[in-house]
Design a protein around this motif. Structure first.
Motif, PDB file in Angstrom:
ATOM      1  N   SER A  93     -22.954  11.266  -5.967  1.00 15.10           N
ATOM      2  CA  SER A  93     -22.001  11.783  -6.976  1.00 15.10           C
ATOM      3  C   SER A  93     -21.389  13.385  -6.663  1.00 15.10           C
ATOM      4  O   SER A  93     -22.308  14.157  -6.560  1.00 15.10           O
ATOM      5  N   GLN A 117     -17.694   6.835  -4.031  1.00 14.49           N
ATOM      6  CA  GLN A 117     -19.071   7.295  -4.749  1.00 14.49           C
ATOM      7  C   GLN A 117     -19.909   5.812  -5.319  1.00 14.49           C
ATOM      8  O   GLN A 117     -19.259   5.312  -5.611  1.00 14.49           O
ATOM      9  N   ARG A 121     -19.923   9.649 -12.469  1.00  4.34           N
ATOM     10  CA  ARG A 121     -21.257   9.456 -13.436  1.00  4.34           C
ATOM     11  C   ARG A 121     -20.247  10.745 -14.770  1.00  4.34           C
ATOM     12  O   ARG A 121     -19.470  10.628 -14.885  1.00  4.34           O
ATOM     13  N   ARG A 126     -23.430   7.731 -18.235  1.00 10.58           N
ATOM     14  CA  ARG A 126     -22.866   6.560 -17.962  1.00 10.58           C
ATOM     15  C   ARG A 126     -21.932   6.696 -16.476  1.00 10.58           C
ATOM     16  O   ARG A 126     -22.102   7.297 -16.282  1.00 10.58           O
ATOM     17  N   LYS A 188      -7.774   4.813 -20.374  1.00 12.40           N
ATOM     18  CA  LYS A 188      -8.182   5.549 -19.402  1.00 12.40           C
ATOM     19  C   LYS A 188      -7.597   5.582 -18.232  1.00 12.40           C
ATOM     20  O   LYS A 188      -7.983   5.107 -17.241  1.00 12.40           O
ATOM     21  N   ASN A 213      -8.417   7.985 -11.442  1.00 11.74           N
ATOM     22  CA  ASN A 213      -7.350   5.983 -10.801  1.00 11.74           C
ATOM     23  C   ASN A 213      -5.756   6.842 -10.759  1.00 11.74           C
ATOM     24  O   ASN A 213      -5.493   6.879 -11.452  1.00 11.74           O
TER      25      ASN A 213
HETATM   26  C1  BT5 Z   1     -15.602  10.484 -18.536  1.00 17.61           C
HETATM   27  O1  BT5 Z   1     -17.047  10.436 -19.060  1.00 17.61           O
HETATM   28  O2  BT5 Z   1     -15.326  10.029 -18.429  1.00 17.61           O
HETATM   29  C2  BT5 Z   1     -16.098  11.223 -17.478  1.00 17.61           C
HETATM   30  C3  BT5 Z   1     -16.110  11.300 -16.231  1.00 17.61           C
HETATM   31  C4  BT5 Z   1     -15.983  11.854 -14.549  1.00 17.61           C
HETATM   32  C5  BT5 Z   1     -16.416  11.627 -13.520  1.00 17.61           C
HETATM   33  C6  BT5 Z   1     -15.953  11.982 -12.546  1.00 17.61           C
HETATM   34  S1  BT5 Z   1     -15.470  11.242 -10.538  1.00 17.61           S
HETATM   35  C7  BT5 Z   1     -16.157  13.190  -9.689  1.00 17.61           C
HETATM   36  C8  BT5 Z   1     -17.437  14.129 -10.729  1.00 17.61           C
HETATM   37  N1  BT5 Z   1     -19.005  12.996  -9.835  1.00 17.61           N
HETATM   38  C9  BT5 Z   1     -19.492  12.297 -11.151  1.00 17.61           C
HETATM   39  O3  BT5 Z   1     -20.005  11.767 -10.796  1.00 17.61           O
HETATM   40  N2  BT5 Z   1     -19.158  12.077 -12.333  1.00 17.61           N
HETATM   41  C10 BT5 Z   1     -17.041  12.809 -11.897  1.00 17.61           C
HETATM   42  P1  BT5 Z   1     -17.216   9.239 -20.355  1.00 17.61           P
HETATM   43  O4  BT5 Z   1     -16.473   9.465 -21.011  1.00 17.61           O
HETATM   44  O5  BT5 Z   1     -18.814   9.626 -20.847  1.00 17.61           O
HETATM   45  O6  BT5 Z   1     -16.587   7.454 -19.671  1.00 17.61           O
HETATM   46  C11 BT5 Z   1     -17.129   6.932 -19.415  1.00 17.61           C
HETATM   47  C12 BT5 Z   1     -17.004   5.577 -19.861  1.00 17.61           C
HETATM   48  O7  BT5 Z   1     -15.697   5.360 -18.969  1.00 17.61           O
HETATM   49  C13 BT5 Z   1     -18.049   4.102 -18.930  1.00 17.61           C
HETATM   50  O8  BT5 Z   1     -18.433   3.806 -19.992  1.00 17.61           O
HETATM   51  C14 BT5 Z   1     -16.649   3.351 -18.661  1.00 17.61           C
HETATM   52  O9  BT5 Z   1     -16.049   2.367 -19.842  1.00 17.61           O
HETATM   53  C15 BT5 Z   1     -15.584   4.082 -18.734  1.00 17.61           C
HETATM   54  N3  BT5 Z   1     -15.010   3.840 -16.994  1.00 17.61           N
HETATM   55  C16 BT5 Z   1     -15.784   4.370 -16.096  1.00 17.61           C
HETATM   56  N4  BT5 Z   1     -15.417   4.288 -14.857  1.00 17.61           N
HETATM   57  C17 BT5 Z   1     -14.134   4.244 -15.489  1.00 17.61           C
HETATM   58  C18 BT5 Z   1     -12.867   4.257 -14.251  1.00 17.61           C
HETATM   59  N5  BT5 Z   1     -12.947   4.230 -12.943  1.00 17.61           N
HETATM   60  N6  BT5 Z   1     -11.727   4.501 -15.105  1.00 17.61           N
HETATM   61  C19 BT5 Z   1     -11.530   4.128 -16.536  1.00 17.61           C
HETATM   62  N7  BT5 Z   1     -13.068   3.795 -16.936  1.00 17.61           N
HETATM   63  C20 BT5 Z   1     -13.713   4.228 -16.482  1.00 17.61           C
END
Ligand code: BT5
Length: 324
Positions: A93, A117, A121, A126, A188, A213
């Motif tokens: 990450s 990654q 996270r 999540r 999203k 994305n």
């Molecule tokens: C977020 O969490 O939306 C924050 C995501 C942050 C990711 C970045 S990448 C660079 C940095 N390094 C990391 O490890 N993290 C940050 P949240 O609101 O909790 O949404 C998570 C939810 O989004 C998951 O439970 C899925 O339902 C959905 N999800 C997972 N991967 C996705 C994706 N690639 N595109 C759209 N939705 C996704």
């Protein structure tokens, strides 16, 4: 060798899409025309599309969508953001790496970028799906001198910066869903994760993770995400250069961040509200303490969402998942 390659790419970047003659290139980068030709062939093998026209010379028609420190660095117009870049092909990450760099005292504006990654996270541990070759997985380290309770404002500021960058480069008009999602057509496309290193009321560093994305096709997402996630490619029908998008985001972020430090949250709040889809709607906010249902009437000055419940109470929500 890499030195010449960098100089060549720099020359093309300065030419900004105009033709460069072989003669001009060999003078600028200081090597023979045969060497220039060889390097051009190398670039072609890497996926660059170069147009060669007699008497005019060469120009880059399309760059491969490859990210590296070099690609991000060349053409970056910021003063502070992204001046130090930690790039790796694969990481668990970028947040983790950024945290340890922040502990080591790296300079403000340092960014960590990965092509993939394995343990990306989201909030509350999540998973964030981050496959290679398609997205922007980036963490930015900043050190604002602000009270700890105002740091959620930086999530909102980042969302505005990313929306502005997407609008600048593509025909899309994304919306922001409080607090940390950017949506296109109800799906999203971006998630933001803001984490804090602080002691008492002193912020040491804020690490802002952004997952964007960019070039995924629908079938590239796991099935459970296909109905809720989208990418810039899915929405526009073409692929986009991740490095250029990163540069644009960093520049937008830098200018909003400096506005924020000098004028506070007010001007950012106005911009944020202009992109928000969650305002003036009935919604459900699921927080760790329970569920609040009502009409979102705005955000207050610290970035919290204000919900008016049916008995006319105003609830302040600091962190939640929103159902529209
Ligand atoms: C977020 O969490 O939306 C924050 C995501 C942050 C990711 C970045 S990448 C660079 C940095 N390094 C990391 O490890 N993290 C940050 P949240 O609101 O909790 O949404 C998570 C939810 O989004 C998951 O439970 C899925 O339902 C959905 N999800 C997972 N991967 C996705 C994706 N690639 N595109 C759209 N939705 C996704």
């Amino acid at each position: 060798q890499t030195g010449l390659r960098t100089k060549l790419l720099k020359a093309f970047s300065t030419a900004d899409g105009e033709f460069l003659s072989g003669q001009k290139i060999s003078e600028t980068i200081g090597c023979s025309r045969t060497a220039v030709w060889k390097h051009i062939e190398e670039l072609r093998k890497e996926g660059y599309e170069l147009e060669a026209v007699r008497r005019l010379g060469y120009r880059i028609k399309k760059k491969p969508d490859k990210i590296s420190s070099n690609e991000i660095h060349l053409g970056l117009k910021t003063k502070m953001m992204g001046r130090t870049i930690h790039f790796e092909e694969t990481v668990t990450s970028t947040q983790k790496i950024a945290q340890s760099l922040a502990n080591d005292g790296v300079q403000e504006g340092t960014i960590v970028v990965a092509d993939q990654q394995t343990n990306g996270r989201g909030r509350m541990s999540r998973a964030w799906y981050s496959p290679s070759g398609t997205g922007i997985w980036m963490s930015m380290i900043i050190r604002p001198n602000i009270p700890v309770n105002t740091t959620p404002q930086l999530t909102l500021l980042t969302a505005v910066a990313i929306v502005q960058a997407i609008e600048e480069l593509t025909p899309l008009k994304p919306d922001i869903k409080w607090p940390n999602d950017i949506m296109i057509n109800g799906k999203k496309v971006v998630g933001i994760l803001t984490e804090l290193q602080a002691e008492a009321d002193q912020v040491h560093s804020v690490i802002i993770g952004t997952g964007i994305n960019v070039n995924q096709k629908t079938e590239d997402f796991p099935e459970d995400l296909q109905t809720i996630a989208t990418s810039i490619l899915i929405e526009t029908g073409t692929s986009w250069e991740r490095a250029q998008l990163i540069q644009t985001i960093l520049l937008r972020f830098e200018s909003l961040y400096s506005l924020f430090l000098s004028k506070g949250f007010k001007p950012i709040k106005l911009l944020w509200e202009s992109y928000a889809i969650s305002l003036n709607k009935i919604l459900i906010a699921r927080t760790l303490k329970g569920t609040v249902e009502g009409k979102a009437i705005g955000i207050d000055d610290d970035g919290a969402l204000l919900i008016e419940t049916c008995d006319k109470r105003i609830e302040k929500i600091y962190s939640a998942d929103i159902e529209l």
